[in-house]
Write a protein that holds these residues in place. Structure first.
Motif, PDB file in Angstrom:
ATOM      1  N   SER A 219       3.862 -14.902  -1.420  1.00  0.00           N
ATOM      2  CA  SER A 219       2.589 -14.507  -2.042  1.00  0.00           C
ATOM      3  C   SER A 219       2.570 -13.007  -2.354  1.00  0.00           C
ATOM      4  N   SER A 220       3.716 -12.343  -2.180  1.00  0.00           N
ATOM      5  CA  SER A 220       3.734 -10.895  -2.367  1.00  0.00           C
ATOM      6  C   SER A 220       3.807 -10.520  -3.841  1.00  0.00           C
ATOM      7  N   VAL A 221       3.354  -9.325  -4.129  1.00  0.00           N
ATOM      8  CA  VAL A 221       3.416  -8.792  -5.488  1.00  0.00           C
ATOM      9  C   VAL A 221       4.869  -8.763  -5.969  1.00  0.00           C
ATOM     10  N   ARG A 222       5.749  -8.317  -5.095  1.00  0.00           N
ATOM     11  CA  ARG A 222       7.149  -8.178  -5.473  1.00  0.00           C
ATOM     12  C   ARG A 222       7.740  -9.512  -5.937  1.00  0.00           C
TER      13      ARG A 222
ATOM     14  N   LEU B 141       0.186  -6.163 -12.176  1.00  0.00           N
ATOM     15  CA  LEU B 141       0.710  -6.026 -10.810  1.00  0.00           C
ATOM     16  C   LEU B 141       1.495  -4.734 -10.620  1.00  0.00           C
TER      17      LEU B 141
ATOM     18  N   VAL C 150       0.123  -1.573  -8.996  1.00  0.00           N
ATOM     19  CA  VAL C 150       0.088  -1.335  -7.540  1.00  0.00           C
ATOM     20  C   VAL C 150       1.464  -1.511  -6.884  1.00  0.00           C
ATOM     21  N   HIS C 151       2.403  -2.095  -7.620  1.00  0.00           N
ATOM     22  CA  HIS C 151       3.739  -2.381  -7.082  1.00  0.00           C
ATOM     23  C   HIS C 151       4.483  -1.084  -6.734  1.00  0.00           C
ATOM     24  N   LYS C 152       5.244  -1.138  -5.638  1.00  0.00           N
ATOM     25  CA  LYS C 152       6.101   0.004  -5.295  1.00  0.00           C
ATOM     26  C   LYS C 152       7.533  -0.525  -5.218  1.00  0.00           C
TER      27      LYS C 152
END
Lengths: 382, 81
Positions: free
Chosen positions: A305-308, A374, A377-379
Motif C-alpha cells: 500500500s506504499s507510495v513507492r 504521488l 510526496v515520494h522520496k
C-alpha cells in the motif's frame, strides 16, 4: 520450458492461434480457446490443491499469459482477467466456507468469472462506486450500470464492486461474487473496437442477488492494493509482451528467410531486428523483475500500500504498454509490405491494433496523473 | 496537535463526515479519504508542521486515523528538536 508453458503452447498452436484471425475479424468471444483452456483445467490453475486445483504460482500464471498472448491477445486477456478474479478469491476468501465451496465448484465446472469494477458516472475511477448493496434478509441485492464488462455475456459469474451500504461513502467498497443464475444482464451497447476485439467488453446493466457470504470479507480498497492492482499489471504486461514476442518472431523469421536467399549478405532488416531484440530483452526483464518483487512482497500489506510500490507498478504498466507499440512498429518496418498485408504469414496488423489497447486500458495518462500526484510526496530510496 | 490535524483534514481530506465529529481512532479511509486526497493531506501536513514524511511513512497505515497521523508527526517533530 515448464510443463505448464508447454501445455499452453500446445493449446495455442492447436486451437487458439488458428481461431485468432476469425475472432478478431468478427469481434466474437474466443469460445473455442476458452473451452480448450477449460478442458486442460487451466481456469482453476491457481486454486489450491486441497480444493482440487493445481495450486500453481503467480509466476506460473504470468508465464501462461505470456504464451497465450503470442497466439491471440483477446483469448489471453480473457484468461488473464479471469485469473485476476480467481486470485482475489483465493487470496482473500479462503477463510470463508462459501468461497471455498465456490472454488471447488469452479474446479469441477471450470467457471469463467468476469470483472464488474467500472461504472457509468464515476469518471473512470474504479476506486469509487455509486451502486450499493441493498439488504434483503440473509441476502443482498445490487444493481450496477457498468460501463465495461469484458466477456460479460459469456461469463458464469461476476466479481462486482459496490458500496457496502447505501449510506457508505463512494470509496467504502466491497467485492461481491454474483452467480449468473442469480443475475440479469441487460446489454447497453456494442464492442466494435480497433483491437482486442474478442474480449467483447460491452456495457451492461447488471442486477443480481446473492447470499451475504458472497461478500469478500476484506474491504475492496485492500483487495485492490494487495492483489487486484499489482496482479492485474503483472498478467496484463505478460500477455502484452507475448504480442511483442510473436511480432518479433515474425520479424526474425522474415529476416532469416531473406538471409538464406542471399547468402553472404546481411538483410536490410537485420539491424532493426537486433534493435527490437534488445528492446524485447529489456521488456521481459522489467516484467520478470516485477513478478519476482511481487512474489517476494505479496504478503507485506504495508509495502503493497506504499507510495513507492504504487508508483513502481504504474510505471511498469505505462512503460510496457508504450514499448510494445514501438516494437510492433519496428517489426512492421522489418517485414515491410509483408507485415502490412492482412493475408500474409508475416501480417502484423492485428498485433499493431491490439497493442494500442494496452495504453488505453486503464489509460496511461490516468496512471501518469496518479504518479505525478504521488511524486509530490515520494522520496527516492537512498 | 489533534485540532490542527482536524483543521487540515477538513480543508484537504474531502471526507464524507466533518472531521470534528470523528474519533481519534476512526478509520479515515472508511470516512471517505481517497488516495488523491491523502496526497494533498500529506502536503498540507508537511507544510504546517514543517516536516517531510520519509518514504517509510508513505503507506496506507500512517494516514488511517487522526491518532496514526499524530504518531508520525510526533516522531518527526521530536526528531527535529
Amino acid at each position: 520450458m515448464s510443463e505448464l508453458t508447454e501445455l499452453a503452447h500446445r493449446i495455442g498452436k492447436e486451437v487458439i492461434g488458428p481461431d485468432a484471425i476469425d475472432v478478431d475479424k468478427h469481434a466474437r468471444f474466443p469460445k473455442a480457446s476458452i473451452d480448450a483452456l477449460r478442458k486442460a483445467k487451466l481456469l482453476s490453475a491457481y486454486v489450491p490443491k486441497e480444493l482440487g486445483g493445481m495450486g500453481v504460482s503467480i509466476r506460473d500464471l504470468t508465464e501462461i499469459c505470456h504464451v497465450l498472448g503470442q497466439y491471440c491477445s483477446s483469448s489471453a486477456m480473457v484468461y488473464a482477467m479471469h485469473q485476476i478474479q480467481v486470485v482475489c478469491i483465493v487470496r482473500h476468501g479462503l477463510e470463508s466456507p462459501a468461497m471455498r465451496e465456490y472454488l471447488k465448484n469452479l474446479v469441477e465446472h471450470q467457471y469463467l468469472i468476469a470483472s464488474v469494477t467500472s461504472e457509468v458516472g464515476v469518471g473512470g475511477d474504479v476506486r469509487s462506486s455509486l451502486c450499493a448493496l441493498e439488504d434483503a434478509g440473509d441476502r443482498f441485492k445490487v444493481e450496477k450500470n457498468a460501463s465495461v464488462v469484458s466477456y460479460g455475456a459469456e461469463a458464469d459469474a461476476l466479481l462486482l464492486t459496490a458500496r457496502r451500504t447505501k449510506d457508505a461513502p463512494p470509496n467504502d467498497q466491497v467485492l461481491v461474487l454474483l452467480e449468473k443464475k442469480d443475475t440479469t444482464m441487460e446489454k447497453r451497447g456494442e464492442w466494435d473496437t480497433l483491437g482486442m476485439r474478442g474480449t467483447c467488453s460491452m456495457p451492461f446493466l447488471v442486477s443480481g442477488t446473492a447470499k451475504k457470504d458472497h461478500i469478500l470479507p476484506l474491504p475492496y480498497s485492500e483487495i485492490a492494493s494487495r492483489t487486484m492492482v499489482p496482479f492485474s499489471h503483472l498478467v496484463w504486461t505478460s500477455l502484452w509482451s507475448g504480442i511483442a514476442t510473436d511480432a518479433l518472431r515474425r520479424a526474425r523469421i522474415f529476416v532469416q528467410t531473406e538471409a538464406r536467399k542471399k547468402l553472404g549478405t546481411v538483410p536490410p532488416g537485420a539491424i532493426r531486428l537486433a534493435e527490437v531484440n534488445s528492446m524485447h530483452q529489456s521488456l521481459r526483464a522489467v516484467i520478470e523483475d516485477a513478478i519476482a518483487e511481487y512474489e517476494r512482497v505479496k504478503d507485506n500489506d504495508d509495502l503493497l500500500s506504499s507510495v513507492r510500490y504504487t508508483v513502481r507498478m504504474n510505471n511498469l504498466k505505462v512503460s510496457v504498454s508504450q514499448h510494445i507499440v514501438q516494437m510492433v512498429n519496428h517489426a512492421m518496418m522489418i517485414c515491410g509490405i509483408w507485415g502490412y498485408k492482412n493475408d500474409s504469414k508475416f501480417s502484423l496488423g492485428r498485433h499493431l491494433r491490439d497493442v494500442h489497447g494496452a495504453g488505453v486500458m486503464v489509460n496511461n495518462d490516468r496512471l501518469l496523473g496518479t504518479n505525478a500526484s504521488l511524486l509530490l510526496v515520494h522520496k527516492e530510496e537512498t | 496537535m489533534n485540532d490542527d490535524i482536524r483543521t487540515i483534514l477538513a480543508e484537504h481530506g474531502r471526507l464524507a463526515a466533518d472531521p470534528k465529529t470523528l474519533a481519534d481512532d476512526a478509520d479515515l479511509y472508511n470516512a471517505g479519504l481517497t488516495s488523491h486526497a491523502s496526497v494533498n493531506l500529506m502536503l498540507a501536513l508537511e507544510d504546517k508542521f514543517n516536516v517531510e514524511f520519509p518514504e517509510r511513512m508513505l503507506k496506507r497505515k500512517s494516514f488511517e486515523s487522526i491518532a496514526s497521523i499524530r504518531t508520525c508527526l510526533e516522531e518527526l517533530t521530536g526528531a527535529a528538536k
